[in-house]
Design a protein around this motif. Sequence first.
Motif, PDB file in Angstrom:
ATOM      1  N   LYS A 152       0.805  -1.219   0.000  1.00 36.03           N
ATOM      2  CA  LYS A 152       0.000   0.000   0.000  1.00 36.03           C
ATOM      3  C   LYS A 152       0.840   1.272   0.000  1.00 36.03           C
ATOM      4  O   LYS A 152       0.380   2.317  -0.426  1.00 36.03           O
ATOM      5  CB  LYS A 152      -0.940  -0.003   1.207  1.00 36.03           C
ATOM      6  N   GLU A 153       2.063   1.188   0.477  1.00 36.33           N
ATOM      7  CA  GLU A 153       2.864   2.406   0.583  1.00 36.33           C
ATOM      8  C   GLU A 153       3.491   2.811  -0.742  1.00 36.33           C
ATOM      9  O   GLU A 153       4.134   3.852  -0.841  1.00 36.33           O
ATOM     10  CB  GLU A 153       3.974   2.217   1.627  1.00 36.33           C
ATOM     11  N   ALA A 154       3.296   2.035  -1.806  1.00 39.38           N
ATOM     12  CA  ALA A 154       3.994   2.282  -3.057  1.00 39.38           C
ATOM     13  C   ALA A 154       3.352   3.374  -3.919  1.00 39.38           C
ATOM     14  O   ALA A 154       3.951   3.801  -4.888  1.00 39.38           O
ATOM     15  CB  ALA A 154       4.088   0.993  -3.869  1.00 39.38           C
ATOM     16  N   PHE A 155       2.143   3.818  -3.562  1.00 39.40           N
ATOM     17  CA  PHE A 155       1.431   4.777  -4.397  1.00 39.40           C
ATOM     18  C   PHE A 155       0.952   5.974  -3.591  1.00 39.40           C
ATOM     19  O   PHE A 155       0.637   5.872  -2.414  1.00 39.40           O
ATOM     20  CB  PHE A 155       0.220   4.119  -5.057  1.00 39.40           C
ATOM     21  N   SER A 156       0.892   7.114  -4.270  1.00 42.72           N
ATOM     22  CA  SER A 156       0.268   8.299  -3.683  1.00 42.72           C
ATOM     23  C   SER A 156      -1.084   8.498  -4.345  1.00 42.72           C
ATOM     24  O   SER A 156      -1.241   8.264  -5.549  1.00 42.72           O
ATOM     25  CB  SER A 156       1.145   9.532  -3.897  1.00 42.72           C
ATOM     26  N   VAL A 157      -2.070   8.912  -3.574  1.00 40.64           N
ATOM     27  CA  VAL A 157      -3.447   8.988  -4.058  1.00 40.64           C
ATOM     28  C   VAL A 157      -3.999  10.395  -3.863  1.00 40.64           C
ATOM     29  O   VAL A 157      -3.794  11.015  -2.816  1.00 40.64           O
ATOM     30  CB  VAL A 157      -4.346   7.978  -3.306  1.00 40.64           C
ATOM     31  N   THR A 158      -4.699  10.895  -4.883  1.00 41.64           N
ATOM     32  CA  THR A 158      -5.389  12.182  -4.805  1.00 41.64           C
ATOM     33  C   THR A 158      -6.865  11.957  -5.083  1.00 41.64           C
ATOM     34  O   THR A 158      -7.227  11.268  -6.045  1.00 41.64           O
ATOM     35  CB  THR A 158      -4.818  13.183  -5.831  1.00 41.64           C
ATOM     36  N   GLU A 159      -7.715  12.540  -4.245  1.00 43.61           N
ATOM     37  CA  GLU A 159      -9.159  12.398  -4.416  1.00 43.61           C
ATOM     38  C   GLU A 159      -9.780  13.761  -4.703  1.00 43.61           C
ATOM     39  O   GLU A 159      -9.425  14.763  -4.087  1.00 43.61           O
ATOM     40  CB  GLU A 159      -9.788  11.795  -3.165  1.00 43.61           C
ATOM     41  N   THR A 160     -10.727  13.788  -5.635  1.00 45.57           N
ATOM     42  CA  THR A 160     -11.373  15.035  -6.034  1.00 45.57           C
ATOM     43  C   THR A 160     -12.883  14.829  -6.111  1.00 45.57           C
ATOM     44  O   THR A 160     -13.347  13.816  -6.632  1.00 45.57           O
ATOM     45  CB  THR A 160     -10.867  15.501  -7.417  1.00 45.57           C
ATOM     46  N   LYS A 161     -13.632  15.785  -5.576  1.00 43.93           N
ATOM     47  CA  LYS A 161     -15.094  15.762  -5.717  1.00 43.93           C
ATOM     48  C   LYS A 161     -15.444  16.433  -7.035  1.00 43.93           C
ATOM     49  O   LYS A 161     -15.028  17.561  -7.310  1.00 43.93           O
ATOM     50  CB  LYS A 161     -15.751  16.521  -4.552  1.00 43.93           C
ATOM     51  N   VAL A 162     -16.187  15.733  -7.885  1.00 44.54           N
ATOM     52  CA  VAL A 162     -16.601  16.263  -9.176  1.00 44.54           C
ATOM     53  C   VAL A 162     -18.052  16.705  -9.069  1.00 44.54           C
ATOM     54  O   VAL A 162     -18.944  15.857  -8.931  1.00 44.54           O
ATOM     55  CB  VAL A 162     -16.443  15.211 -10.295  1.00 44.54           C
ATOM     56  N   PRO A 163     -18.333  18.000  -9.080  1.00 44.87           N
ATOM     57  CA  PRO A 163     -19.697  18.498  -8.879  1.00 44.87           C
ATOM     58  C   PRO A 163     -20.704  17.852  -9.840  1.00 44.87           C
ATOM     59  O   PRO A 163     -20.480  17.809 -11.046  1.00 44.87           O
ATOM     60  CB  PRO A 163     -19.565  20.002  -9.156  1.00 44.87           C
ATOM     61  N   GLY A 164     -21.764  17.322  -9.272  1.00 46.28           N
ATOM     62  CA  GLY A 164     -22.826  16.747 -10.072  1.00 46.28           C
ATOM     63  C   GLY A 164     -22.545  15.360 -10.610  1.00 46.28           C
ATOM     64  O   GLY A 164     -23.415  14.746 -11.240  1.00 46.28           O
ATOM     65  N   LYS A 165     -21.358  14.837 -10.375  1.00 43.40           N
ATOM     66  CA  LYS A 165     -21.006  13.525 -10.915  1.00 43.40           C
ATOM     67  C   LYS A 165     -20.610  12.521  -9.836  1.00 43.40           C
ATOM     68  O   LYS A 165     -21.062  11.387  -9.838  1.00 43.40           O
ATOM     69  CB  LYS A 165     -19.871  13.659 -11.926  1.00 43.40           C
ATOM     70  N   GLY A 166     -19.746  12.928  -8.910  1.00 37.65           N
ATOM     71  CA  GLY A 166     -19.281  11.996  -7.892  1.00 37.65           C
ATOM     72  C   GLY A 166     -17.846  12.264  -7.522  1.00 37.65           C
ATOM     73  O   GLY A 166     -17.504  13.379  -7.112  1.00 37.65           O
ATOM     74  N   TYR A 167     -16.974  11.275  -7.687  1.00 40.91           N
ATOM     75  CA  TYR A 167     -15.597  11.389  -7.226  1.00 40.91           C
ATOM     76  C   TYR A 167     -14.624  10.905  -8.292  1.00 40.91           C
ATOM     77  O   TYR A 167     -14.935  10.046  -9.119  1.00 40.91           O
ATOM     78  CB  TYR A 167     -15.389  10.564  -5.949  1.00 40.91           C
ATOM     79  N   ARG A 168     -13.426  11.470  -8.235  1.00 40.92           N
ATOM     80  CA  ARG A 168     -12.336  11.010  -9.086  1.00 40.92           C
ATOM     81  C   ARG A 168     -11.123  10.746  -8.199  1.00 40.92           C
ATOM     82  O   ARG A 168     -10.757  11.575  -7.365  1.00 40.92           O
ATOM     83  CB  ARG A 168     -11.995  12.040 -10.152  1.00 40.92           C
ATOM     84  N   VAL A 169     -10.500   9.590  -8.379  1.00 40.33           N
ATOM     85  CA  VAL A 169      -9.311   9.203  -7.624  1.00 40.33           C
ATOM     86  C   VAL A 169      -8.178   8.975  -8.617  1.00 40.33           C
ATOM     87  O   VAL A 169      -8.341   8.250  -9.597  1.00 40.33           O
ATOM     88  CB  VAL A 169      -9.554   7.908  -6.813  1.00 40.33           C
ATOM     89  N   THR A 170      -7.044   9.604  -8.378  1.00 39.52           N
ATOM     90  CA  THR A 170      -5.872   9.371  -9.219  1.00 39.52           C
ATOM     91  C   THR A 170      -4.746   8.829  -8.347  1.00 39.52           C
ATOM     92  O   THR A 170      -4.612   9.227  -7.185  1.00 39.52           O
ATOM     93  CB  THR A 170      -5.404  10.658  -9.921  1.00 39.52           C
ATOM     94  N   ALA A 171      -3.948   7.942  -8.917  1.00 39.30           N
ATOM     95  CA  ALA A 171      -2.860   7.312  -8.155  1.00 39.30           C
ATOM     96  C   ALA A 171      -1.635   7.185  -9.040  1.00 39.30           C
ATOM     97  O   ALA A 171      -1.732   6.843 -10.224  1.00 39.30           O
ATOM     98  CB  ALA A 171      -3.290   5.945  -7.643  1.00 39.30           C
ATOM     99  N   LYS A 172      -0.472   7.458  -8.442  1.00 39.18           N
ATOM    100  CA  LYS A 172       0.797   7.336  -9.147  1.00 39.18           C
ATOM    101  C   LYS A 172       1.835   6.708  -8.215  1.00 39.18           C
ATOM    102  O   LYS A 172       1.788   6.923  -7.002  1.00 39.18           O
ATOM    103  CB  LYS A 172       1.296   8.707  -9.603  1.00 39.18           C
ATOM    104  N   PRO A 173       2.770   5.957  -8.762  1.00 43.51           N
ATOM    105  CA  PRO A 173       3.832   5.377  -7.918  1.00 43.51           C
ATOM    106  C   PRO A 173       4.664   6.479  -7.269  1.00 43.51           C
ATOM    107  O   PRO A 173       4.945   7.502  -7.892  1.00 43.51           O
ATOM    108  CB  PRO A 173       4.673   4.572  -8.916  1.00 43.51           C
ATOM    109  N   LYS A 174       5.053   6.270  -6.022  1.00 52.23           N
ATOM    110  CA  LYS A 174       5.906   7.239  -5.332  1.00 52.23           C
ATOM    111  C   LYS A 174       7.351   7.151  -5.817  1.00 52.23           C
ATOM    112  O   LYS A 174       8.090   8.112  -5.787  1.00 52.23           O
ATOM    113  CB  LYS A 174       5.856   6.990  -3.826  1.00 52.23           C
ATOM    114  N   GLY A 175       7.746   5.987  -6.243  1.00 55.17           N
ATOM    115  CA  GLY A 175       9.117   5.753  -6.698  1.00 55.17           C
ATOM    116  C   GLY A 175       9.169   4.414  -7.378  1.00 55.17           C
ATOM    117  O   GLY A 175       8.215   4.009  -8.040  1.00 55.17           O
TER     118      GLY A 175
END
Length: 205
Positions: free
Chosen positions: A112-135
């Motif tokens: 679980k520690e291998a990725f960084s995660v960003t969460e965004t609320k999308v108005p009128g739609k729901g949520y978006r989650v993006t993830a990228k490797p830390k290294g």
Amino acid sequence: MRKIILAFLALFTVLSGFAATPVLDKIIAAADASKGLRITFVISMDGEKEVEGNYWAYGKKFHFTTRQMKAWYDGTNLWVYLEQNGEVNLSLPMKEDLAMINPLLNLSEVRKEAFSVTETKVPGKGYRVTAKPKGKTSSQIAGLTAEATEKYLPTLIRIKEKGSTSDIKVTVKSLEKGPYKEMTEDGFFAFSTNKLPGKPVIDLR
């Protein structure tokens, strides 16, 4: 084609491997199969034809089907049929095999520690989650974007693999929780010759 299909099967394994976050936890929980789960999906890769399919899971058991590939797992035996080979391979899968083919098993095995995660609320739609490797990481995932409704039901997953110039896109058409009658019937999660008449079974156990 097999690579594209397996991308869907690895979907929730990938998602669960990222650092725990409130939205991501709820998206993963939406795919809990302890009481039965049925998913209809469309999967595609840049330059490839879209593939439609269905996935059923009940506890550790699962059944996956598209026109090109079918798989059954009854908790012990795994049967995989690829149209291009014209045969059914029967095996006793290792944990690593199930982690690749079943999106809901062995989730804790991913770092679980291998990725960084960003969460965004999308108005009128729901949520978006993006993830990228830390290294550097052993994962073959170079990046992932997941979209979900306001009730955290996944609707779209886009995966970029290391060394690939194409994105794999999974569109979830429906996700329903059971139990369903067919899932409780004997043999639903196991292969039998009447399901694919005339196809040879290669026993690799």
